[in-house]
Design a protein around this motif. Structure first.
Motif, PDB file in Angstrom:
ATOM      1  N   THR A 261       0.749  -1.155  -0.056  1.00 27.04           N
ATOM      2  CA  THR A 261       0.077   0.043  -0.021  1.00 27.04           C
ATOM      3  C   THR A 261       0.796   1.236   0.016  1.00 27.04           C
ATOM      4  O   THR A 261       0.177   2.237  -0.195  1.00 27.04           O
ATOM      5  CB  THR A 261      -0.892   0.072   1.183  1.00 27.04           C
ATOM      6  OG1 THR A 261      -0.245  -0.045   2.330  1.00 27.04           O
ATOM      7  CG2 THR A 261      -2.016  -1.141   1.157  1.00 27.04           C
ATOM      8  N   VAL A 262       2.164   1.208   0.288  1.00 24.57           N
ATOM      9  CA  VAL A 262       3.198   2.569   0.292  1.00 24.57           C
ATOM     10  C   VAL A 262       4.131   2.112  -0.645  1.00 24.57           C
ATOM     11  O   VAL A 262       4.854   0.991  -0.611  1.00 24.57           O
ATOM     12  CB  VAL A 262       3.480   2.581   1.670  1.00 24.57           C
ATOM     13  CG1 VAL A 262       4.483   3.824   1.780  1.00 24.57           C
ATOM     14  CG2 VAL A 262       2.271   2.994   2.625  1.00 24.57           C
ATOM     15  N   GLY A 263       4.350   3.039  -1.483  1.00 23.65           N
ATOM     16  CA  GLY A 263       5.591   2.785  -2.516  1.00 23.65           C
ATOM     17  C   GLY A 263       6.986   3.282  -1.882  1.00 23.65           C
ATOM     18  O   GLY A 263       7.769   3.718  -2.687  1.00 23.65           O
ATOM     19  N   ALA A 264       7.197   3.031  -0.636  1.00 23.11           N
ATOM     20  CA  ALA A 264       8.888   3.571  -0.063  1.00 23.11           C
ATOM     21  C   ALA A 264       9.642   2.403  -0.088  1.00 23.11           C
ATOM     22  O   ALA A 264       9.331   1.346  -0.721  1.00 23.11           O
ATOM     23  CB  ALA A 264       8.540   3.594   1.361  1.00 23.11           C
ATOM     24  N   GLY A 265      10.898   2.720   0.181  1.00 17.72           N
ATOM     25  CA  GLY A 265      12.138   1.930  -0.014  1.00 17.72           C
ATOM     26  C   GLY A 265      12.159   1.040   0.913  1.00 17.72           C
ATOM     27  O   GLY A 265      13.120  -0.014   0.772  1.00 17.72           O
ATOM     28  N   ALA A 266      11.344   1.089   2.054  1.00 16.41           N
ATOM     29  CA  ALA A 266      11.430   0.112   3.310  1.00 16.41           C
ATOM     30  C   ALA A 266      10.560  -1.075   2.692  1.00 16.41           C
ATOM     31  O   ALA A 266      10.067  -1.290   1.909  1.00 16.41           O
ATOM     32  CB  ALA A 266      10.945   0.955   4.527  1.00 16.41           C
ATOM     33  N   ARG A 269       6.147  -3.382   7.531  1.00 15.73           N
ATOM     34  CA  ARG A 269       5.066  -2.445   8.007  1.00 15.73           C
ATOM     35  C   ARG A 269       5.759  -0.995   8.416  1.00 15.73           C
ATOM     36  O   ARG A 269       6.881  -0.893   8.992  1.00 15.73           O
ATOM     37  CB  ARG A 269       4.415  -2.876   9.303  1.00 15.73           C
ATOM     38  CG  ARG A 269       3.276  -2.252   9.550  1.00 15.73           C
ATOM     39  CD  ARG A 269       2.285  -2.775  10.860  1.00 15.73           C
ATOM     40  NE  ARG A 269       1.198  -2.318  10.960  1.00 15.73           N
ATOM     41  CZ  ARG A 269       0.151  -3.315  10.903  1.00 15.73           C
ATOM     42  NH1 ARG A 269       0.270  -4.638  11.308  1.00 15.73           N
ATOM     43  NH2 ARG A 269      -1.010  -2.890  10.957  1.00 15.73           N
ATOM     44  N   VAL A 270       4.961  -0.054   7.661  1.00 15.41           N
ATOM     45  CA  VAL A 270       5.650   1.349   7.779  1.00 15.41           C
ATOM     46  C   VAL A 270       4.293   2.280   8.033  1.00 15.41           C
ATOM     47  O   VAL A 270       3.076   1.778   8.087  1.00 15.41           O
ATOM     48  CB  VAL A 270       6.224   1.847   6.407  1.00 15.41           C
ATOM     49  CG1 VAL A 270       7.348   1.142   6.155  1.00 15.41           C
ATOM     50  CG2 VAL A 270       5.151   1.638   5.401  1.00 15.41           C
ATOM     51  N   PRO A 271       4.762   3.334   8.589  1.00 19.05           N
ATOM     52  CA  PRO A 271       3.593   4.618   8.856  1.00 19.05           C
ATOM     53  C   PRO A 271       2.483   4.606   7.614  1.00 19.05           C
ATOM     54  O   PRO A 271       3.014   4.870   6.574  1.00 19.05           O
ATOM     55  CB  PRO A 271       4.142   5.655   9.324  1.00 19.05           C
ATOM     56  CG  PRO A 271       5.472   5.303   9.775  1.00 19.05           C
ATOM     57  CD  PRO A 271       6.030   3.826   8.963  1.00 19.05           C
ATOM     58  N   GLY A 272       1.437   4.186   7.786  1.00 15.03           N
ATOM     59  CA  GLY A 272       0.708   4.275   6.711  1.00 15.03           C
ATOM     60  C   GLY A 272       0.178   3.138   5.836  1.00 15.03           C
ATOM     61  O   GLY A 272      -0.403   2.970   4.923  1.00 15.03           O
ATOM     62  N   GLY A 273       0.822   1.966   6.174  1.00 17.95           N
ATOM     63  CA  GLY A 273       0.641   0.726   5.446  1.00 17.95           C
ATOM     64  C   GLY A 273       1.793  -0.213   5.398  1.00 17.95           C
ATOM     65  O   GLY A 273       2.676  -0.504   6.276  1.00 17.95           O
TER      66      GLY A 273
END
Length: 454
Positions: A261-266, A269-273
């Motif tokens: 749900t989140v297009g981050a590099g992590a 589970r991250v803030p927001g999804g």
């Protein structure tokens, strides 16, 4: 309109054949020039030596460890229902280029002999920072060789780049315990590209990150291992794990692809999804296979459906000069749906090798076992690493009677295969052997390999 489409496909096929033929000729000439220092490799690996003792098979015993169902259910509940083949392949928006559109450098990774009859190239944007790994196809996924009605090729890639947040602490699952192995930010990443091969003129792909549930299914970590071997059987995908992992193999459920749900590099589970290093899908492991003690780790895997029952064959990679032979072995496959993993296990979860051999072949990168219809002999096809950086791999076949290798060039060099010792995957419906090297994904008919063996 149909006639124009048919003519266009014929023109593209002619262009492809011309490109591959030209590549084969130029590579053969190049191989003749570089093989002077490589032609005298060795006297060949000789015949396979069967190891029939219970002790030899016992050294290769694995124990299956399931990811608890409640972990997987919790992860699915948090991330959303698993998505099917139609959704995954319908989102495939990256294209592979046909050989005619590949650069000369990309085509140089293809085999010299026998020549590839189908070849594609990955874009630099899709592969920058990633190394190619194993290949497998949907040939073993179902009775008709399709996944959700589609012909699919899976291509594994690994990166040394870490995935940021990736907590492996909490309740101990099939992965490393807290404090064991590399830190989350340093843990490598592994992904599989789903290649929609329904239209051979226009294959498209989309990737999913391979992950392992942790903390009771409240999070996941990256697999963290290069995938040098991979087998697809039924709804299960079996992949190799690296030396830094307690497991030797991981099993994945192809019906449990989850959407991020989140297009981050992590990763995790991250803030927001949920994030997967920018990839839109993850494939969470459902089981791990751990060895007993210091058992050899398979560097290569493939599916052998010509055996009865069908099995998974594995090869150990022993470097040249190690002073000991490498081992080849086979695990039987269980009934589909009987257990979490694809391998046949007893009530205690133990998986024992059903065949073990020794080979003097060093640097094994790919293994394939095949018994022709009507024959009582199984040939073991192996790719072996080049002796020098930038050289070519060796392709050969062994059984209990002896060994044969593919030769090429005026000086009969044995270094005729691709630029890297990629995995081998046989598609019995087309008779092709798939592999990849560099940014090239290619297929060679098994009949051509047999004809080239000397």
């Amino acid at each position: 309109m149909k006639h124009r489409g048919r003519h266009r496909r014929r023109r593209r096929a002619r262009a492809l054949r011309a490109a591959l033929a030209g590549t084969a000729l130029s590579l053969t000439a190049a191989a003749t020039l570089i093989s002077a220092s490589q032609a005298q490799v060795d006297d060949g690996p000789g015949p396979l030596r069967a190891l029939d003792s219970p002790a030899a098979r016992g050294e290769l015993r694995l124990t299956e460890h399931r990811v608890p169902a409640r972990w997987l259910d919790r992860l699915s509940s948090s991330m959303g229902r698993p998505v099917g083949a139609r959704t995954v392949l319908g989102s495939a928006d990256r294209e592979l280029r046909e050989a005619a559109d590949c650069t000369a450098e990309e085509r140089a990774a293809l085999p010299v002999a026998p020549a590839a009859t189908r070849a594609y190239c990955w874009s630099e944007d899709d592969t920058r920072g990633w190394r190619p790994g194993a290949v497998t196809t949907s040939e073993g996924a179902s009775a008709d060789g399709r996944w959700g009605g589609h012909r699919v090729i899976l291509s594994a890639w690994s990166s040394e780049e870490g995935g940021g947040h990736d907590d492996s602490g909490g309740e101990d699952g099939p992965g490393p315990r807290r404090g064991v192995g590399p830190s989350p930010a340093d843990r490598p990443l592994s992904r599989v590209a789903f290649v929609d091969a329904d239209d051979p003129d226009r294959p498209r792909h989309v990737s999913a990150l391979l992950v392992v549930p942790v903390d009771g299914g409240r999070d996941y970590r990256s697999l963290g291992s290069p995938v040098s071997g991979m087998v697809w059987y039924g709804d299960r995908l079996l992949v190799t794990a690296g030396a830094g992992d307690r497991a030797t193999l991981y099993a994945y459920d192809m019906d449990r692809v989850l959407r991020t749900t989140v297009g981050a590099g992590a990763v995790g589970r991250v803030p927001g999804g949920w994030s997967a290093h920018g990839y839109r899908y993850v494939l969470p492991a459902v089981a791990a296979y751990r060895p007993a003690g210091a058992a050899p780790r398979p560097a290569a895997l493939s599916l052998d459906r010509t055996a009865s029952p069908a099995g998974v064959v594995a090869g150990e990679r022993v470097p040249a000069g190690a002073g000991r032979p490498a081992r080849l072995w086979r695990y039987a496959l269980g009934e589909e749906g009987a257990r979490t993993g694809p391998l046949a296990a007893d009530a205690a979860g133990h998986v024992d090798a059903v065949e073990v051999y020794e080979t003097r072949a060093a640097g094994i990168g790919g293994v394939l076992a095949h018994r022709p219809s009507g024959s009582d002999r199984t040939g073991w096809y192996l790719t072996r690493a080049a002796r020098e950086p930038g050289g070519r791999a060796v392709l050969g076949r062994q059984d209990g009677a002896g060994a044969e290798v593919v030769e090429c060039g005026a000086d009969r060099s044995k270094h005729c295969w691709s630029g890297e010792t990629g995995s081998l995957s046989y598609d019995g419906r087309t008779g092709e052997v798939w592999s990849q090297s560099g940014r090239a994904l290619f297929a060679v008919p098994l009949a051509s390999i047999d004809a080239a063996l000397r």
